[in-house]
Design a protein around this motif. Structure first.
Motif, PDB file in Angstrom:
ATOM      1  N   THR A   1       0.835  -1.198   0.000  1.00  0.00           N
ATOM      2  CA  THR A   1       0.000   0.000   0.000  1.00  0.00           C
ATOM      3  C   THR A   1       0.871   1.249   0.000  1.00  0.00           C
ATOM      4  O   THR A   1       2.098   1.179   0.214  1.00  0.00           O
ATOM      5  CB  THR A   1      -0.895   0.020   1.244  1.00  0.00           C
ATOM      6  OG1 THR A   1      -0.057   0.091   2.420  1.00  0.00           O
ATOM      7  CG2 THR A   1      -1.766  -1.231   1.317  1.00  0.00           C
ATOM      8  N   SER A   2       0.241   2.390  -0.230  1.00  0.00           N
ATOM      9  CA  SER A   2       1.000   3.644  -0.183  1.00  0.00           C
ATOM     10  C   SER A   2       1.587   3.874   1.206  1.00  0.00           C
ATOM     11  O   SER A   2       2.698   4.405   1.333  1.00  0.00           O
ATOM     12  CB  SER A   2       0.112   4.817  -0.591  1.00  0.00           C
ATOM     13  OG  SER A   2      -1.005   4.941   0.272  1.00  0.00           O
ATOM     14  N   ASP A   3       0.880   3.455   2.259  1.00  0.00           N
ATOM     15  CA  ASP A   3       1.406   3.610   3.617  1.00  0.00           C
ATOM     16  C   ASP A   3       2.704   2.832   3.800  1.00  0.00           C
ATOM     17  O   ASP A   3       3.671   3.337   4.392  1.00  0.00           O
ATOM     18  CB  ASP A   3       0.371   3.132   4.645  1.00  0.00           C
ATOM     19  CG  ASP A   3      -0.688   4.190   4.930  1.00  0.00           C
ATOM     20  OD1 ASP A   3      -0.879   5.071   4.073  1.00  0.00           O
ATOM     21  OD2 ASP A   3      -1.313   4.131   5.996  1.00  0.00           O
ATOM     22  N   LYS A   4       2.740   1.604   3.313  1.00  0.00           N
ATOM     23  CA  LYS A   4       3.951   0.791   3.462  1.00  0.00           C
ATOM     24  C   LYS A   4       5.117   1.382   2.682  1.00  0.00           C
ATOM     25  O   LYS A   4       6.269   1.349   3.133  1.00  0.00           O
ATOM     26  CB  LYS A   4       3.672  -0.642   3.000  1.00  0.00           C
ATOM     27  CG  LYS A   4       2.712  -1.414   3.907  1.00  0.00           C
ATOM     28  CD  LYS A   4       2.478  -2.825   3.387  1.00  0.00           C
ATOM     29  CE  LYS A   4       1.523  -3.590   4.292  1.00  0.00           C
ATOM     30  NZ  LYS A   4       1.250  -4.972   3.783  1.00  0.00           N
ATOM     31  N   ILE A   5       4.827   1.936   1.517  1.00  0.00           N
ATOM     32  CA  ILE A   5       5.882   2.563   0.715  1.00  0.00           C
ATOM     33  C   ILE A   5       6.437   3.787   1.436  1.00  0.00           C
ATOM     34  O   ILE A   5       7.658   3.995   1.509  1.00  0.00           O
ATOM     35  CB  ILE A   5       5.333   2.940  -0.669  1.00  0.00           C
ATOM     36  CG1 ILE A   5       4.982   1.671  -1.463  1.00  0.00           C
ATOM     37  CG2 ILE A   5       6.345   3.785  -1.442  1.00  0.00           C
ATOM     38  CD1 ILE A   5       4.234   1.949  -2.754  1.00  0.00           C
ATOM     39  N   ILE A   6       5.536   4.603   2.007  1.00  0.00           N
ATOM     40  CA  ILE A   6       5.975   5.811   2.725  1.00  0.00           C
ATOM     41  C   ILE A   6       6.800   5.432   3.948  1.00  0.00           C
ATOM     42  O   ILE A   6       7.846   6.039   4.218  1.00  0.00           O
ATOM     43  CB  ILE A   6       4.755   6.655   3.133  1.00  0.00           C
ATOM     44  CG1 ILE A   6       4.032   7.176   1.889  1.00  0.00           C
ATOM     45  CG2 ILE A   6       5.171   7.819   4.027  1.00  0.00           C
ATOM     46  CD1 ILE A   6       2.638   7.685   2.159  1.00  0.00           C
ATOM     47  N   GLU A   7       6.334   4.442   4.700  1.00  0.00           N
ATOM     48  CA  GLU A   7       7.078   4.013   5.894  1.00  0.00           C
ATOM     49  C   GLU A   7       8.482   3.544   5.523  1.00  0.00           C
ATOM     50  O   GLU A   7       9.455   3.806   6.249  1.00  0.00           O
ATOM     51  CB  GLU A   7       6.305   2.906   6.609  1.00  0.00           C
ATOM     52  CG  GLU A   7       5.037   3.407   7.307  1.00  0.00           C
ATOM     53  CD  GLU A   7       4.135   2.274   7.752  1.00  0.00           C
ATOM     54  OE1 GLU A   7       4.402   1.113   7.359  1.00  0.00           O
ATOM     55  OE2 GLU A   7       3.160   2.547   8.483  1.00  0.00           O
ATOM     56  N   ARG A   8       8.610   2.841   4.406  1.00  0.00           N
ATOM     57  CA  ARG A   8       9.933   2.388   3.972  1.00  0.00           C
ATOM     58  C   ARG A   8      10.808   3.570   3.581  1.00  0.00           C
ATOM     59  O   ARG A   8      11.997   3.617   3.941  1.00  0.00           O
ATOM     60  CB  ARG A   8       9.793   1.413   2.801  1.00  0.00           C
ATOM     61  CG  ARG A   8      11.130   0.847   2.321  1.00  0.00           C
ATOM     62  CD  ARG A   8      10.916  -0.256   1.299  1.00  0.00           C
ATOM     63  NE  ARG A   8      12.202  -0.727   0.781  1.00  0.00           N
ATOM     64  CZ  ARG A   8      12.344  -1.698  -0.109  1.00  0.00           C
ATOM     65  NH1 ARG A   8      11.266  -2.319  -0.587  1.00  0.00           N
ATOM     66  NH2 ARG A   8      13.544  -2.056  -0.541  1.00  0.00           N
ATOM     67  N   LEU A   9      10.238   4.544   2.883  1.00  0.00           N
ATOM     68  CA  LEU A   9      11.013   5.726   2.499  1.00  0.00           C
ATOM     69  C   LEU A   9      11.465   6.515   3.725  1.00  0.00           C
ATOM     70  O   LEU A   9      12.603   7.007   3.773  1.00  0.00           O
ATOM     71  CB  LEU A   9      10.172   6.619   1.584  1.00  0.00           C
ATOM     72  CG  LEU A   9       9.945   6.122   0.154  1.00  0.00           C
ATOM     73  CD1 LEU A   9       8.982   7.043  -0.576  1.00  0.00           C
ATOM     74  CD2 LEU A   9      11.261   6.012  -0.602  1.00  0.00           C
ATOM     75  N   VAL A  10      10.595   6.632   4.717  1.00  0.00           N
ATOM     76  CA  VAL A  10      10.960   7.357   5.940  1.00  0.00           C
ATOM     77  C   VAL A  10      12.141   6.678   6.627  1.00  0.00           C
ATOM     78  O   VAL A  10      13.036   7.349   7.161  1.00  0.00           O
ATOM     79  CB  VAL A  10       9.747   7.453   6.887  1.00  0.00           C
ATOM     80  CG1 VAL A  10      10.174   7.933   8.271  1.00  0.00           C
ATOM     81  CG2 VAL A  10       8.700   8.405   6.316  1.00  0.00           C
TER      82      VAL A  10
END
Length: 346
Positions: free
Chosen positions: A325-334
């Motif tokens: 999901t977009s949330d998982k992608i953002i968490e990985r980028l953070v």
């Protein structure tokens, strides 16, 4: 070439006092809201943060999670005008903006049009189930959100200030709905996910809802005070490395751009635009102030990344198939985007 804007001036003594006042008011507001809203601390924080940034919020959650109650309670605590609109497939733009009605003066017999204001003429507007109304009505709301004005016929009317739209969306019933286009989603500062309560919170909810419990709420701020505090938020200084971190975080979501992680090209169809950078910085400023600080850290930016970015990233079919999901992608980028600062925010 135009000169670059000057860096913000250091906080003055008056600003420091205003920051302390806002931080105290925020703590009291959370206490007052806690008399009615059980749990949901993260949701309350994000809604109040957006309000002090003059932004709008899209609340996403299944029915029965007190989204409407949260918004109406905030309006009472902040002494703001509140209107609720239940969006339906037959709702027309004039139903929310207002319309001209023909009236006759019984003394002179003359007829004239008079504008009757719609529910958008309030400080806080709850747009319930916004994805259940046709695009033309969504577009009318879009103008109000962006311009703080509505146009009816040849006339343009200014909405009262401060003006906030808090829209709700049910993620589990999509039949007969009109999904919000990306351009309109981008107008929302935050997409806030309203989750189920914890077991302890659910017990407390049952106790309050099945007894004669009635909270007595104190009014803390009015519209003028909120607008003054919005200006204080804008004056919070931001260091260059914090700007750089927000930029790097947003640019890393854009597939096809030089230097983005390889998995972004596979998982992301469209990334976040420049408005995401602006909202990350504004949200970081507000979060710093609400925690009693007059400087923004990269941790403030990281904490605001999910609500700012989740609705600005369109994933690919490959991502959906892999459960990304977009949330998982953002968490990985953070986790992966380097920071030049070790100080952590509270």
């Amino acid at each position: 070439m135009a000169n670059a804007p000057a860096a913000p001036a250091p906080a003055s003594t008056n600003d420091l006092e205003a920051v302390e006042q806002l931080a105290r008011a925020y703590r009291v507001m959370k206490t007052e809201l806690g008399k009615v809203i059980v749990g949901q601390e993260e949701v309350v924080e994000q809604v109040l943060t957006a309000m002090f940034c003059n932004g709008h919020v899209l609340l996403v959650g299944v029915p029965g999670l007190a989204k409407t109650l949260l918004v109406s309670t905030i309006s009472k605590v902040l002494h703001l005008g509140f209107k609720r609109v239940q969006f339906t497939p037959d709702l027309m733009p004039s139903d929310i903006t207002g319309t001209d009605v023909l009236e006759e003066d019984h003394t002179t017999g003359k007829r004239a049009f008079r504008f009757v204001k719609g529910p958008l003429f309030a400080n806080m507007v709850l747009a319930d189930e916004i994805n259940r109304t046709p695009p033309k009505t969504q577009a009318a709301l879009l103008e109000a959100m962006q311009e703080h004005k509505v146009t009816v016929g040849e006339q343009t009317y200014t909405l009262p200030e401060p003006f906030f739209v808090l829209a709700t969306q049910n993620p589990i019933e999509q039949e007969g709905t009109y999904p919000l286009p990306e351009a309109q989603l981008d107008r929302f500062m935050f997409m806030t996910i309203v989750k189920y309560p914890t077991p302890a919170d659910e017990i407390q909810i049952m106790k309050q809802a099945t007894t004669n419990y009635k909270a007595e709420l104190s009014r803390l701020l009015d519209g003028n005070a909120i607008m003054e505090l919005q200006q204080i938020v804008r004056r919070v200084p931001v260091a260059d490395h914090v700007y750089a971190y927000a930029r790097d975080l947003v640019r890393a979501t854009r597939a096809g751009e030089p230097g983005v992680p390889a998995y972004i090209n596979e998982l992301v169809q469209w990334g976040a635009g420049p408005r995401a950078c602006i909202y990350l910085i504004m949200a970081g400023k507000a979060r710093a102030i609400l925690n009693g600080r007059v400087h923004v850290t990269t941790e403030d930016i990281a904490k605001m990344a999910l609500p700012v970015l989740r609705h600005r990233i369109m994933t690919t079919f490959s991502a959906e198939a892999a459960g990304m999901t977009s949330d998982k992608i953002i968490e990985r980028l953070v986790r992966e985007i380097p920071r030049t600062e070790s100080t952590k925010a509270a």
